[in-house]
Design a protein around this motif. Structure first.
Motif, PDB file in Angstrom:
ATOM      1  N   VAL A 148      27.563  -4.407  73.983  1.00 25.50           N
ATOM      2  CA  VAL A 148      26.783  -5.463  73.414  1.00 25.50           C
ATOM      3  C   VAL A 148      25.267  -4.901  73.629  1.00 25.50           C
ATOM      4  O   VAL A 148      24.321  -5.441  72.696  1.00 25.50           O
ATOM      5  CB  VAL A 148      26.932  -6.957  74.166  1.00 25.50           C
ATOM      6  CG1 VAL A 148      25.946  -7.655  73.848  1.00 25.50           C
ATOM      7  CG2 VAL A 148      28.412  -7.211  73.329  1.00 25.50           C
ATOM      8  N   ARG A 149      24.764  -4.628  74.740  1.00 23.57           N
ATOM      9  CA  ARG A 149      23.393  -4.276  75.117  1.00 23.57           C
ATOM     10  C   ARG A 149      22.959  -3.195  74.091  1.00 23.57           C
ATOM     11  O   ARG A 149      21.654  -3.522  73.485  1.00 23.57           O
ATOM     12  CB  ARG A 149      23.101  -3.897  76.398  1.00 23.57           C
ATOM     13  CG  ARG A 149      23.448  -5.099  77.541  1.00 23.57           C
ATOM     14  CD  ARG A 149      23.485  -4.419  78.949  1.00 23.57           C
ATOM     15  NE  ARG A 149      23.612  -5.361  79.890  1.00 23.57           N
ATOM     16  CZ  ARG A 149      23.994  -5.173  81.213  1.00 23.57           C
ATOM     17  NH1 ARG A 149      24.156  -4.104  81.460  1.00 23.57           N
ATOM     18  NH2 ARG A 149      24.063  -6.315  82.178  1.00 23.57           N
ATOM     19  N   ILE A 197      23.928  -2.338  71.176  1.00 27.62           N
ATOM     20  CA  ILE A 197      23.950  -2.829  69.786  1.00 27.62           C
ATOM     21  C   ILE A 197      22.696  -3.747  69.803  1.00 27.62           C
ATOM     22  O   ILE A 197      21.926  -3.655  68.427  1.00 27.62           O
ATOM     23  CB  ILE A 197      25.240  -3.909  69.510  1.00 27.62           C
ATOM     24  CG1 ILE A 197      26.340  -2.961  69.372  1.00 27.62           C
ATOM     25  CG2 ILE A 197      24.791  -4.557  68.117  1.00 27.62           C
ATOM     26  CD1 ILE A 197      27.928  -3.731  69.406  1.00 27.62           C
ATOM     27  N   ALA A 198      22.364  -4.626  70.852  1.00 25.36           N
ATOM     28  CA  ALA A 198      21.173  -5.370  70.811  1.00 25.36           C
ATOM     29  C   ALA A 198      19.795  -4.574  70.709  1.00 25.36           C
ATOM     30  O   ALA A 198      18.847  -4.708  69.734  1.00 25.36           O
ATOM     31  CB  ALA A 198      21.074  -6.184  71.991  1.00 25.36           C
ATOM     32  N   PHE A 252      16.372 -10.555  71.755  1.00 28.71           N
ATOM     33  CA  PHE A 252      17.640 -10.060  71.085  1.00 28.71           C
ATOM     34  C   PHE A 252      18.976  -9.795  72.172  1.00 28.71           C
ATOM     35  O   PHE A 252      19.960 -10.060  71.542  1.00 28.71           O
ATOM     36  CB  PHE A 252      17.216  -8.796  70.533  1.00 28.71           C
ATOM     37  CG  PHE A 252      16.709  -8.489  69.084  1.00 28.71           C
ATOM     38  CD1 PHE A 252      17.393  -8.167  67.934  1.00 28.71           C
ATOM     39  CD2 PHE A 252      15.445  -9.430  69.088  1.00 28.71           C
ATOM     40  CE1 PHE A 252      16.690  -8.364  66.814  1.00 28.71           C
ATOM     41  CE2 PHE A 252      14.927  -9.614  67.738  1.00 28.71           C
ATOM     42  CZ  PHE A 252      15.681  -9.160  66.762  1.00 28.71           C
ATOM     43  N   MET A 253      18.711  -9.540  73.370  1.00 30.41           N
ATOM     44  CA  MET A 253      20.003  -9.486  74.374  1.00 30.41           C
ATOM     45  C   MET A 253      20.342 -10.744  74.597  1.00 30.41           C
ATOM     46  O   MET A 253      21.668 -11.124  74.575  1.00 30.41           O
ATOM     47  CB  MET A 253      19.113  -8.931  75.708  1.00 30.41           C
ATOM     48  CG  MET A 253      19.050  -7.281  75.796  1.00 30.41           C
ATOM     49  SD  MET A 253      20.282  -6.423  76.019  1.00 30.41           S
ATOM     50  CE  MET A 253      19.639  -4.800  76.189  1.00 30.41           C
ATOM     51  N   THR A 292      22.568 -12.215  71.732  1.00 31.01           N
ATOM     52  CA  THR A 292      24.055 -11.703  71.490  1.00 31.01           C
ATOM     53  C   THR A 292      25.235 -12.640  72.042  1.00 31.01           C
ATOM     54  O   THR A 292      26.134 -12.548  71.538  1.00 31.01           O
ATOM     55  CB  THR A 292      24.268 -10.376  72.127  1.00 31.01           C
ATOM     56  OG1 THR A 292      24.030 -10.306  73.315  1.00 31.01           O
ATOM     57  CG2 THR A 292      23.375  -9.312  71.576  1.00 31.01           C
ATOM     58  N   THR A 314      26.126 -14.630  68.825  1.00 23.95           N
ATOM     59  CA  THR A 314      26.623 -13.822  67.838  1.00 23.95           C
ATOM     60  C   THR A 314      27.971 -13.586  67.850  1.00 23.95           C
ATOM     61  O   THR A 314      28.419 -13.085  68.572  1.00 23.95           O
ATOM     62  CB  THR A 314      25.741 -12.558  67.821  1.00 23.95           C
ATOM     63  OG1 THR A 314      24.355 -12.610  67.994  1.00 23.95           O
ATOM     64  CG2 THR A 314      26.169 -11.749  66.630  1.00 23.95           C
ATOM     65  N   LEU A 339      30.570 -10.623  69.328  1.00 20.23           N
ATOM     66  CA  LEU A 339      29.915 -10.252  70.541  1.00 20.23           C
ATOM     67  C   LEU A 339      29.963 -11.118  71.652  1.00 20.23           C
ATOM     68  O   LEU A 339      30.478 -10.881  72.539  1.00 20.23           O
ATOM     69  CB  LEU A 339      28.206  -9.921  70.216  1.00 20.23           C
ATOM     70  CG  LEU A 339      27.835  -8.855  69.184  1.00 20.23           C
ATOM     71  CD1 LEU A 339      26.174  -8.518  68.960  1.00 20.23           C
ATOM     72  CD2 LEU A 339      28.660  -7.460  69.457  1.00 20.23           C
ATOM     73  N   ASN A 340      29.442 -12.284  71.322  1.00 17.10           N
ATOM     74  CA  ASN A 340      29.967 -13.597  72.080  1.00 17.10           C
ATOM     75  C   ASN A 340      29.521 -13.349  73.697  1.00 17.10           C
ATOM     76  O   ASN A 340      30.226 -14.067  74.486  1.00 17.10           O
ATOM     77  CB  ASN A 340      31.499 -13.941  72.077  1.00 17.10           C
ATOM     78  CG  ASN A 340      31.904 -13.973  70.571  1.00 17.10           C
ATOM     79  OD1 ASN A 340      32.547 -13.283  70.146  1.00 17.10           O
ATOM     80  ND2 ASN A 340      31.497 -15.229  70.165  1.00 17.10           N
ATOM     81  N   SER A 396      25.876 -12.587  76.046  1.00 18.84           N
ATOM     82  CA  SER A 396      24.713 -12.117  76.647  1.00 18.84           C
ATOM     83  C   SER A 396      24.482 -10.752  77.052  1.00 18.84           C
ATOM     84  O   SER A 396      25.203 -10.443  77.923  1.00 18.84           O
ATOM     85  CB  SER A 396      23.671 -13.268  77.016  1.00 18.84           C
ATOM     86  OG  SER A 396      22.420 -12.648  77.329  1.00 18.84           O
ATOM     87  N   GLY A 397      23.721  -9.839  76.772  1.00 21.95           N
ATOM     88  CA  GLY A 397      23.450  -8.681  77.569  1.00 21.95           C
ATOM     89  C   GLY A 397      22.845  -9.002  78.694  1.00 21.95           C
ATOM     90  O   GLY A 397      22.646  -8.092  79.802  1.00 21.95           O
TER      91      GLY A 397
END
Length: 264
Positions: free
Chosen positions: A41-42, A44-45, A108-109, A112, A115, A118-119, A121-122
């Motif tokens: 996820v990180r 991707i962000a 952006f982190m 997520t 999102t 993704l669901n 947060s980074g």
């Protein structure tokens, strides 16, 4: 939906914190480069952030399009509303690239977490907030040494003016802990805990909805309430994502401002 699973017999399986926050490896299992869902996820962000700004600003136009306007508005907001307002233009220019990167990176982190697919947060695990806090720690110490000199920076940080000399025995250790330990730790914990708690509340709300609606096949009053609560928390988390990015950038700028205060 993340955090929800069904056992082989069709029984409801409540979300597990370990599975949520420490998921199994997806790639490079057992190596220092192991990638699980949170790390993915990180990544991707970061990739999306880079693509957005590359596409928006690769060919800037005098009359900007929608994406360019949005990117410029974001940068202008950080520049004028945070950096120049607190540091002034001369010093602010030096640290603007870092603070802009920090603001959008945290944003952006955070996004997520709301999102689809993704669901999480980074920043819902302590690792990334800690890395960001250490970067800020290095930035404000560097700023103090660069702008006012190492000795003057340490003197201003550890020996605040106007204090009776005898009180420095008490004040200096407190200032040492506050400036060089509490600041980065509190910066990391504030971001981490806000995003972690929000994620867990979303998981609980939508897990309950899955149980009452998906498993019982009935839109019961409780199921409707939990679904509405999940949607409400999604909106709250969207607000928190933006607010926490703003707070992180604001506090970073504030620490830099205090480090270079003798320069003003």
């Amino acid at each position: 939906m993340t955090g929800i699973a069904v056992r082989a017999g069709g029984d409801f399986h409540a979300p597990n914190v370990d599975e949520e926050l420490f998921p199994p490896a997806l790639l490079f299992d057992g190596t220092p480069f192991e990638i699980n869902r949170v790390v993915m996820v990180r990544l991707i962000a970061v990739v999306v952030l880079m693509l957005v700004f590359y596409i928006a600003l690769r060919k800037p136009k005098v009359v900007p399009g929608k994406l360019q306007s949005l990117a410029e508005m974001g940068v202008t907001f950080v520049r004028d509303g945070i950096v120049y307002d607190m540091l002034g233009e001369r010093i602010g220019k030096k640290y603007l690239p870092y603070i802009v990167t920090l603001f959008f990176g945290v944003l952006f982190m955070n996004l997520t977490g709301v999102t689809p697919f993704l669901n999480i947060s980074g920043n819902a695990l302590i690792g990334m907030p800690l890395v960001l806090a250490i970067a800020t720690y290095i930035a404000f110490i560097y700023a103090g040494i660069r702008e006012v000199g190492g000795l003057k920076f340490l003197k201003a940080a550890l020996f605040p003016p106007g204090v009776p000399i005898v009180m420095y025995v008490l004040i200096t250790p407190l200032e040492l802990v506050n400036t060089f330990i509490v600041r980065p730790v509190s910066l990391a914990l504030r971001l981490f805990l806000n995003l972690l708690v929000g994620h867990l509340l979303l998981v609980l709300a939508f897990s309950a909805t899955w149980f009452f609606v998906g498993m019982l096949n009935a839109w019961s009053a409780i199921g409707i309430i939990t679904f509405a609560g999940g949607m409400f928390m999604t909106l709250i988390e969207l607000l928190v994502a933006v607010l926490q990015a703003y707070v992180f950038a604001l506090l970073t700028t504030s620490y830099i401002q205090m480090a270079v205060s003798e320069e003003h």
